[in-house]
Design a protein around this motif. Structure first.
Motif, PDB file in Angstrom:
ATOM      1  N   ASN A  44       0.814  -1.355  -0.022  1.00 37.80           N
ATOM      2  CA  ASN A  44      -0.154  -0.039  -0.207  1.00 37.80           C
ATOM      3  C   ASN A  44       0.764   1.401   0.041  1.00 37.80           C
ATOM      4  OD1 ASN A  44      -2.282  -1.720  -0.097  1.00 37.80           O
ATOM      5  ND2 ASN A  44      -2.795  -1.426   2.159  1.00 37.80           N
ATOM      6  N   ILE A  45       1.827   1.104   0.775  1.00 39.69           N
ATOM      7  CA  ILE A  45       2.840   2.445   0.638  1.00 39.69           C
ATOM      8  C   ILE A  45       3.469   2.573  -0.273  1.00 39.69           C
ATOM      9  CG2 ILE A  45       4.931   3.395   1.881  1.00 39.69           C
ATOM     10  CD1 ILE A  45       3.919   2.345   4.658  1.00 39.69           C
ATOM     11  N   ALA A  46       3.718   1.478  -1.163  1.00 37.86           N
ATOM     12  CA  ALA A  46       4.482   1.560  -2.498  1.00 37.86           C
ATOM     13  C   ALA A  46       3.569   2.089  -3.572  1.00 37.86           C
ATOM     14  CB  ALA A  46       5.101   0.219  -2.944  1.00 37.86           C
ATOM     15  N   LYS A  47       2.285   1.793  -3.331  1.00 33.78           N
ATOM     16  CA  LYS A  47       1.438   2.016  -4.395  1.00 33.78           C
ATOM     17  C   LYS A  47       0.968   3.617  -4.364  1.00 33.78           C
ATOM     18  CE  LYS A  47      -3.427   1.537  -6.191  1.00 33.78           C
ATOM     19  NZ  LYS A  47      -4.518   0.404  -5.927  1.00 33.78           N
ATOM     20  N   HIS A  48       1.036   4.203  -2.793  1.00 32.78           N
ATOM     21  CA  HIS A  48       0.859   5.374  -2.562  1.00 32.78           C
ATOM     22  C   HIS A  48       1.858   6.302  -3.121  1.00 32.78           C
ATOM     23  CE1 HIS A  48      -1.391   8.676  -0.540  1.00 32.78           C
ATOM     24  NE2 HIS A  48      -0.148   9.220  -0.249  1.00 32.78           N
ATOM     25  N   LEU A  49       3.054   5.940  -2.816  1.00 28.60           N
ATOM     26  CA  LEU A  49       4.202   6.827  -3.120  1.00 28.60           C
ATOM     27  C   LEU A  49       4.735   6.511  -4.338  1.00 28.60           C
ATOM     28  CD1 LEU A  49       6.440   6.333   0.030  1.00 28.60           C
ATOM     29  CD2 LEU A  49       4.914   8.239  -0.613  1.00 28.60           C
ATOM     30  N   GLY A  50       4.316   5.767  -5.295  1.00 28.90           N
ATOM     31  CA  GLY A  50       4.550   5.501  -6.755  1.00 28.90           C
ATOM     32  C   GLY A  50       5.871   4.739  -7.051  1.00 28.90           C
ATOM     33  N   VAL A  51       6.388   3.991  -5.817  1.00 28.10           N
ATOM     34  CA  VAL A  51       7.826   3.408  -6.113  1.00 28.10           C
ATOM     35  C   VAL A  51       7.493   1.612  -6.065  1.00 28.10           C
ATOM     36  CG1 VAL A  51       9.062   5.226  -4.940  1.00 28.10           C
ATOM     37  CG2 VAL A  51       8.098   3.311  -3.602  1.00 28.10           C
ATOM     38  N   PRO A  52       8.512   0.914  -6.646  1.00 31.19           N
ATOM     39  CA  PRO A  52       8.397  -0.649  -6.547  1.00 31.19           C
ATOM     40  C   PRO A  52       8.347  -0.873  -4.932  1.00 31.19           C
ATOM     41  CG  PRO A  52      10.048  -0.065  -7.896  1.00 31.19           C
ATOM     42  CD  PRO A  52       9.567   1.363  -7.367  1.00 31.19           C
ATOM     43  N   LYS A  53       7.655  -2.116  -4.986  1.00 25.89           N
ATOM     44  CA  LYS A  53       7.553  -2.630  -3.442  1.00 25.89           C
ATOM     45  C   LYS A  53       8.967  -2.880  -3.071  1.00 25.89           C
ATOM     46  CE  LYS A  53       4.713  -5.826  -4.742  1.00 25.89           C
ATOM     47  NZ  LYS A  53       3.988  -7.054  -4.305  1.00 25.89           N
ATOM     48  N   SER A  54       9.984  -3.391  -3.969  1.00 27.04           N
ATOM     49  CA  SER A  54      11.449  -3.676  -3.659  1.00 27.04           C
ATOM     50  C   SER A  54      12.038  -2.772  -3.119  1.00 27.04           C
ATOM     51  CB  SER A  54      12.154  -4.210  -5.033  1.00 27.04           C
ATOM     52  OG  SER A  54      12.133  -3.297  -5.921  1.00 27.04           O
ATOM     53  N   HIS A  55      11.466  -1.291  -3.223  1.00 31.20           N
ATOM     54  CA  HIS A  55      12.485  -0.146  -2.682  1.00 31.20           C
ATOM     55  C   HIS A  55      11.824   0.192  -1.362  1.00 31.20           C
ATOM     56  CE1 HIS A  55      13.748   1.899  -6.921  1.00 31.20           C
ATOM     57  NE2 HIS A  55      13.734   0.420  -6.920  1.00 31.20           N
ATOM     58  N   ILE A  56      11.070  -0.529  -0.726  1.00 32.84           N
ATOM     59  CA  ILE A  56      10.552  -0.232   0.577  1.00 32.84           C
ATOM     60  C   ILE A  56      11.133  -1.534   1.468  1.00 32.84           C
ATOM     61  CG2 ILE A  56       8.537   0.129   2.057  1.00 32.84           C
ATOM     62  CD1 ILE A  56       7.119   1.553  -0.334  1.00 32.84           C
TER      63      ILE A  56
END
Length: 73
Positions: A44-56
């Protein structure tokens, strides 16, 4: 490329995401069993920030409702 650290406060049985400075308040509907809630939080955070899940990644608080995450973008 830069990295940001956010404090994350998790609520269960709710579905929302609010960012205020370096604090993210998030609600998830997935139960905290076998890392499923953490995976949902990252998604959900990745989607909200527009970054890949692998970057979180969760830096601390993996088994707590209060976490610290790192976001690389």
């Amino acid at each position: 490329m830069y990295q940001m650290f956010y404090k994350v406060s998790v609520s269960f049985h709710k579905d929302y995401l609010k960012i205020n400075g370096d604090l993210i308040e998030i609600g998830v509907m997935v139960p905290p069993v076998k890392g499923k809630a953490n995976a949902e939080i990252i998604k959900n955070i990745a989607k909200h920030l527009g970054v890949p899940k692998s970057h979180i990644r969760i830096v601390s608080g993996e088994k707590s409702q209060d976490k610290v995450i790192e976001v690389i973008s």
